[in-house]
Design a protein around this motif. Structure first.
Motif, short mmCIF file in Angstrom:
data_model
loop_
_atom_site.label_atom_id
_atom_site.label_comp_id
_atom_site.label_asym_id
_atom_site.label_seq_id
_atom_site.Cartn_x
_atom_site.Cartn_y
_atom_site.Cartn_z
N GLY A 102 28.36 6.15 83.25
CA GLY A 102 29.00 6.39 84.53
C GLY A 102 30.49 6.14 84.48
N ALA A 103 30.89 5.10 83.74
CA ALA A 103 32.32 4.80 83.60
C ALA A 103 33.05 5.86 82.77
CB ALA A 103 32.50 3.43 82.97
N VAL A 104 32.34 6.45 81.81
CA VAL A 104 32.97 7.43 80.92
C VAL A 104 33.11 8.80 81.59
CG1 VAL A 104 32.67 8.74 78.78
CG2 VAL A 104 32.23 6.28 78.81
N PHE A 105 32.07 9.23 82.31
CA PHE A 105 32.02 10.60 82.80
C PHE A 105 32.45 10.76 84.26
CE2 PHE A 105 29.08 10.82 79.19
CZ PHE A 105 29.61 11.92 78.53
N THR A 106 32.80 9.70 84.95
CA THR A 106 33.24 9.81 86.33
C THR A 106 34.60 9.15 86.49
OG1 THR A 106 32.14 7.74 86.98
CG2 THR A 106 30.86 9.78 87.17
N VAL B 283 34.97 20.43 86.88
CA VAL B 283 33.67 20.55 87.53
C VAL B 283 32.59 20.98 86.53
CG1 VAL B 283 34.66 21.01 89.79
CG2 VAL B 283 34.11 22.93 88.29
N ILE B 284 32.96 21.79 85.53
CA ILE B 284 31.97 22.15 84.51
C ILE B 284 31.53 20.90 83.75
CG2 ILE B 284 31.66 23.34 82.31
CD1 ILE B 284 33.24 25.65 83.41
N GLY B 285 32.50 20.04 83.41
CA GLY B 285 32.15 18.79 82.73
C GLY B 285 31.24 17.92 83.58
N MET B 286 31.51 17.85 84.88
CA MET B 286 30.67 17.06 85.78
C MET B 286 29.29 17.68 85.92
SD MET B 286 32.31 14.35 86.94
CE MET B 286 31.70 13.93 88.56
N PHE B 287 29.23 18.99 86.03
CA PHE B 287 27.94 19.67 86.13
C PHE B 287 27.08 19.38 84.90
CE2 PHE B 287 29.51 23.12 89.22
CZ PHE B 287 28.93 22.47 90.30
N LEU B 288 27.69 19.49 83.72
CA LEU B 288 26.95 19.24 82.49
C LEU B 288 26.51 17.78 82.40
CD1 LEU B 288 29.03 21.32 79.90
CD2 LEU B 288 26.79 21.88 80.87
N ALA B 289 27.41 16.86 82.79
CA ALA B 289 27.07 15.44 82.71
C ALA B 289 25.87 15.13 83.59
CB ALA B 289 28.28 14.59 83.14
N PHE B 290 25.88 15.61 84.83
CA PHE B 290 24.77 15.30 85.74
C PHE B 290 23.54 16.13 85.41
CE2 PHE B 290 28.07 13.23 88.11
CZ PHE B 290 27.41 12.23 88.80
N GLY B 291 23.74 17.36 84.94
CA GLY B 291 22.59 18.17 84.56
C GLY B 291 21.81 17.55 83.42
N PHE B 292 22.51 17.12 82.38
CA PHE B 292 21.83 16.49 81.25
C PHE B 292 21.33 15.09 81.60
CE2 PHE B 292 24.32 19.62 78.69
CZ PHE B 292 23.24 20.24 78.10
#
Length: 245
Positions: free
Chosen positions: A202-206, A156-165
């Motif tokens: 999107g393909a890389v981070f999800t 979830v930290i990785g997802m938060f950072l991905a969407f935050g940036f």
């Protein structure tokens, strides 16, 4: 004041600002500490809601049940204290800026903070339910989904950072235009490449389902369009006025 004395005074000022920033973070953490378990449960809610009835998350290390909620609480405290910490950085660099630079940076900095929080909120509210629903639903028959809480936190930290940036795209576009590196016409020409790049990210981070990929790629594209809209109303940049060959 000699150059050496001036340099030392700046170092002292920097130290004081850093101490105040860290102190603010620690104060918020101490205030949140009694609620660490509730904060972790709030973070875990999107996955827990998708697990089969009676299923639960697990801890595979002896210290994980203590340290993971503490890490989540520290992350929450950092986010709450982030405006204060950024203010301390601003108070350190602002005296060295011109008035027009301050007028430019202040709204961009405020917008960057708001957009980052919006990205995290979008991930938590809209993306996590879809992602965890897909992941839990794709488990083969006879396989019990029991996620380790430490692995969940990292995810979830990785997802938060991905969407935050990702939500910082308009700020990046505006800065590029303000610095004269690109103009509106060039940004429009790059639109097709941005759309392709958004879907690649999107393909890389999800997870590998098309819905999750689109939930990152489409906001990236729309935010890029928002950046173009703002650039359209900016004063003419050097890149716009430069003669063409």
């Amino acid at each position: 004041m000699t150059p050496t004395e001036s340099f030392i005074s700046h170092l002292i000022e920097l130290r004081n600002r850093l101490l105040r920033a860290v102190a603010g973070w620690l104060v918020v953490f101490v205030c949140l500490f009694p609620f660490a378990d509730r904060i972790y449960h709030l973070l875990a809610a999107p996955l827990l809601a998708k697990l089969p009835q009676g299923a639960q998350m697990i801890a595979t290390a002896v210290t994980t049940p203590f340290f993971v909620p503490m890490k989540v609480t520290m992350m929450a405290a950092f986010l709450i204290a982030l405006p204060w910490m950024i203010y301390q950085c601003w108070a350190f660099i602002a005296p060295g800026l011109y008035a027009h630079e301050k007028r430019l940076i202040r709204p961009l900095l405020a917008a960057a903070i708001v957009l980052f929080f919006m990205g995290m909120a979008f991930a938590y509210i809209a993306v996590f339910p879809v992602v965890f629903g897909f992941l839990v639903g794709s488990a083969p028959a006879g396989v019990a989904v029991m996620t380790d809480i430490a692995e969940y936190l990292d995810f979830v930290i990785g997802m938060f950072l991905a969407f935050g940036f990702a939500f910082e795209v308009p700020i990046a576009v505006i800065l590029l235009a303000l610095m004269g590196w690109v103009n509106l016409a060039q940004l429009k020409e790059a639109r097709s490449y941005v759309i392709v790049g958004a879907f690649v990210l999107g393909a890389v981070f999800t997870p590998p389902d098309i819905v999750s990929q689109c939930m990152l790629a489409i906001p990236l594209w729309l935010l890029y369009e928002l950046g173009l809209l703002v650039v359209r109303w900016l004063p003419q940049s050097p890149a716009d006025s430069a003669p063409t060959a």
